[in-house]
Structures are given as structure tokens and as C-alpha cells.
Design an enzyme around this catalytic site. Sequence first.
Site, PDB file in Angstrom:
ATOM      1  N   HIS A  37       0.834  -1.219   0.000  1.00 32.91           N
ATOM      2  CA  HIS A  37       0.000   0.000   0.000  1.00 32.91           C
ATOM      3  C   HIS A  37       0.864   1.262   0.000  1.00 32.91           C
ATOM      4  O   HIS A  37       0.421   2.308   0.459  1.00 32.91           O
ATOM      5  CB  HIS A  37      -0.961   0.037   1.195  1.00 32.91           C
ATOM      6  CG  HIS A  37      -1.687  -1.256   1.417  1.00 32.91           C
ATOM      7  ND1 HIS A  37      -2.882  -1.558   0.789  1.00 32.91           N
ATOM      8  CD2 HIS A  37      -1.360  -2.345   2.163  1.00 32.91           C
ATOM      9  CE1 HIS A  37      -3.265  -2.774   1.160  1.00 32.91           C
ATOM     10  NE2 HIS A  37      -2.367  -3.276   1.987  1.00 32.91           N
ATOM     11  N   SER A  90      14.237  21.904 -16.529  1.00 36.51           N
ATOM     12  CA  SER A  90      12.983  22.625 -16.755  1.00 36.51           C
ATOM     13  C   SER A  90      13.302  23.924 -17.481  1.00 36.51           C
ATOM     14  O   SER A  90      14.353  24.519 -17.254  1.00 36.51           O
ATOM     15  CB  SER A  90      12.324  22.919 -15.408  1.00 36.51           C
ATOM     16  OG  SER A  90      11.479  24.043 -15.519  1.00 36.51           O
ATOM     17  N   LYS A  96      15.600  22.323 -11.513  1.00 37.76           N
ATOM     18  CA  LYS A  96      14.933  21.032 -11.723  1.00 37.76           C
ATOM     19  C   LYS A  96      15.810  20.001 -12.441  1.00 37.76           C
ATOM     20  O   LYS A  96      16.562  20.311 -13.344  1.00 37.76           O
ATOM     21  CB  LYS A  96      13.652  21.218 -12.551  1.00 37.76           C
ATOM     22  CG  LYS A  96      12.517  21.892 -11.828  1.00 37.76           C
ATOM     23  CD  LYS A  96      12.002  21.131 -10.607  1.00 37.76           C
ATOM     24  CE  LYS A  96      11.241  19.875 -10.980  1.00 37.76           C
ATOM     25  NZ  LYS A  96       9.916  20.165 -11.516  1.00 37.76           N
ATOM     26  N   GLU A 148       9.243   8.627 -16.884  1.00 31.33           N
ATOM     27  CA  GLU A 148       7.836   8.997 -17.055  1.00 31.33           C
ATOM     28  C   GLU A 148       7.353   8.658 -18.471  1.00 31.33           C
ATOM     29  O   GLU A 148       6.248   8.140 -18.663  1.00 31.33           O
ATOM     30  CB  GLU A 148       7.653  10.489 -16.806  1.00 31.33           C
ATOM     31  CG  GLU A 148       7.948  10.914 -15.382  1.00 31.33           C
ATOM     32  CD  GLU A 148       8.057  12.421 -15.267  1.00 31.33           C
ATOM     33  OE1 GLU A 148       7.058  13.110 -15.517  1.00 31.33           O
ATOM     34  OE2 GLU A 148       9.154  12.913 -14.941  1.00 31.33           O
TER      35      GLU A 148
END
Length: 461
Positions: free
Chosen positions: A155, A276, A282, A289
Site C-alpha cells: 500500500h 525545466s 529542476k 515517465e
Amino acid sequence: MALWSGRFEEGVSEFTQEYGASLPVDKAMYKQDIAGSKAHATMLAAQGVISSADAQAICAGLDDIERTIDAGEFVFDINDEDIHMAIEKVLTENIGEAGARLHTGRSRNDQVATDSRLFAKHLCDGLLDDLNDLRAVLLKLAEDNFDVILPGYTHLQHAQPVLFSHHMLAYFWMFTRDFARVANARAAADVLPLGSAALAGTTYPLNRQMVADALGFAEISKNSLDAVSDRDFLLDLDYACAVAMMHLSRLCEEVVLWSTSEFGFITLSDAFSTGSSIMPQKKNPDFAELTRGKTGRVVGDLVALLVTMKSLPLAYNKDLQEDKEGAIDAAKTLHDALTCVSGMLATMRVNPDAMLEQARKGYLAATDVADYLAKKGLPFRRAHEVVGHLVHTCEQRGCQLDDLSLDDFKAECDLFEADITRQLDLPSIVAARTVPGGTGHEAVRVQLQQAKDALQRDSRG
Ligand code: ARG
């Protein structure tokens, strides 16, 4: 006019010509188409259906065309519906009558099924190598970081400590099964349809086994209707790709999580990160992804072909032309994703301290404390409750189980002795899981050897 134009008065419109063409997709199979045609022509000559001179002219002409396509000099014309017609047309232009004899005893229906099966086998070969590369990377990570402990989760909550090796090997076994699925898809494709002609077979005395041997097929199809109209071998490939992408997606999800500042379990190399355009600080795990994102496409490829196939009457229907684009996309996407993830994992830094720090939080020893009591005779359910109370005490005091004194333990249950502190030590908790398949050091050593053996068994020379 098309090669089939004999019975027509007019050609199709420019739009429908383009709409009906598969050339932009199936030109990828030119090598398979040429190999199939050479094997067919050679066999026709051996059977006395065409002359040896014609077969030789056809093979030489096809070799020429292959060289032209290799060199990027072949002019693909959308007026040729597909790669089969494009090559046959140019062959006949180049060598004359012999070229027009090539299609004897053959239909594009068995031709396209043959090309697709050869191409599927070729795609599978590449994917099997890619999967083994990733398995080797996972194995190396497991070996190089053998003692590293991190929290295991259920979980997404801290559950029990596990070895990082064990976590990497979990993925190793997923990709081992993906290897078997791709190998199965390859075996499913390994059947020669040529000789089935349009749907019913042919009256020419073809030697199908000779063609199968020349093209490296394991066997010849047993039913011409089935051979020209099923694409289940591509569904097998699509499915194998979809499952492997799903596994990559889960792995990438962990890469994304683990590279956050909250986790900090890994640091991706710059080569597998992006910045970024607005936030100078960043460093994003874009490629993990993107891989997670591309999984949807590949699942779509599988579903699309299943739906295309589901109501088709025997035998060939033009719907089947939709089979190749998705399978090629699925295999290409999986190939790219495997290449990317192998590189990403091989170059990332593992941060054992960050993993250990998290493993110390969240009462990961709780199950072992309960087992301690159960092994002293307390029924496990009762032991579970005792430890639940101890955790509650920790929550209230804002401390961990190993901050409690022996008196605190004894206050809950007098079976606790001084040796309880040994149960709270993370490496001991891990090591105690000696059951085969468990995360104990000894069990993982055995597992590492099993993984090496499996990779060795699947190695492809
Ligand atoms: N381009 C076609 C395909 O990919 C080849 C077979 C065409 N056969 C036919 N009868 N129209 O399926």
C-alpha cells in the site's frame, strides 16, 4: 493502373488509392518480401514450373532491388498498394517476362502472411536480446548492492525491510517471464503460410517444405484458410510487448518515486534526466515517465488488433491490412523503452544511506516482534495485538520500537526478555527470512545464482 487492373475500366481515385495502400507501413518488410520471393522462385524452378533461367533472372533482379532499397534509392510510389506490388512491378520493369512469372502459384494473401511472420520473428529476436540486456543490468545492480536494505512496501506504506538485491531481482524475474513470452510469440510465428495461395491452396506442384527450409521456418501451415487469415501470432507479439511495457512502467514508477527528494533512494545520471525551461534547479526523470506513458500505446496496439480480428469471416479480408502497424509500433516502442531503461538503471547512483534511514522508520520490526512472542508460545493473533499496543505507545511518544526499554516491552507482555533488542536490528530482521524465495541474505544468494543460471540458459550466443 494496378497489377490487378485487367477486369477494370477505370483506376481508383487518388484518395482511395492512398487510403487503401499499406506501402508506407509494409515497406519495412522489404527484406522479408524479397527473401520470400527468391525462395518461391527457386522452388518453382526446382519443381519445373518455371525455367531455371527465369528463376535466376528473378533472384538477381530481386538482389538488385534490395540493394537499391538498402541504399535509399528505390522510388516508392503510392500507386503501388503495398511492398509486394512495388517490388514485383519494378522487377518486371527491370527484367521483363521472367518477373511476370514470379507470382505463379502465389497470392498476396499467403505472401503477406509469410512476410509478416518472417518480420515478427526478426522483431522477436531483437526484443529477446534487449530483454537480456536489461536482465543483466538488474543482476549487476543486485550483486553490486548486495547488503543494501530498504523498506519494503505494501500500500506504499513501510511494511518490512528487504534487500535492495531482492527488489531488483523481483524485476529480473518479471523480465525473465517476458523473455519466455516473446520466445513463445516467435515460435507462434515460425510457420510457413506460402503455398496457401489466395485461400484454397494451388494446383501447381509446389514443394512447400523446400521453401520453409530456405526461409528458416520450423514447419509449414496445415490449413490454407487458417494460414492466410489468422494473425494470432501478431497478437502473441503484441501481448508479450504489452506485458513487458507494463513491467517497465511499474519499474519506472519506482524510479520516479525513488528519485524524488522525499525518497532520494537513487540519483539518475544527467544523461537520463532533463531540466525545466523555467525552474533552473529542476532535474526531472522524464525518460522514466515517458516509458510509463508509452505503455498505454502498446496496450492500445494489442486491443486494436483484437478488435480488428474479432468478427472477420474466413479467409482474407482487407481489414487484416491493419495488423502490421500496431505490431511494428509495439515492438519498436518496447525496444526503445528497454534500451532506455537499461541505460537509465546502469548509470543511476544507488543511495544506501537514504534507504536505510527510511527503513528505520515505520516500525518495520513489528512483525518480527510478534513472531518473537508467537515462537514463545503466545498465539500469533494475541502477539499481533501486543505489538499493536507497543506501536501505539511509540506513536504517542514519537519514537521507534527500538527506543522502548525492556520494561516498556514487559509492561505489555512478560514473555519479552533482554534478547528482544536483537529482533529489532534491521540486518537480523532481513537475514531471518531464510525461506526459499524470501529476502534473507542466504536465500537471496541462492536466488542470485538462480538468476545467473536463467540468464545463461536464455543467452543467445
Ligand atoms: N496489403 C495487403 C495486406 O497488408 C496485402 C494482401 C492484399 N490482398 C488482397 N487480396 N487485397 O494485407
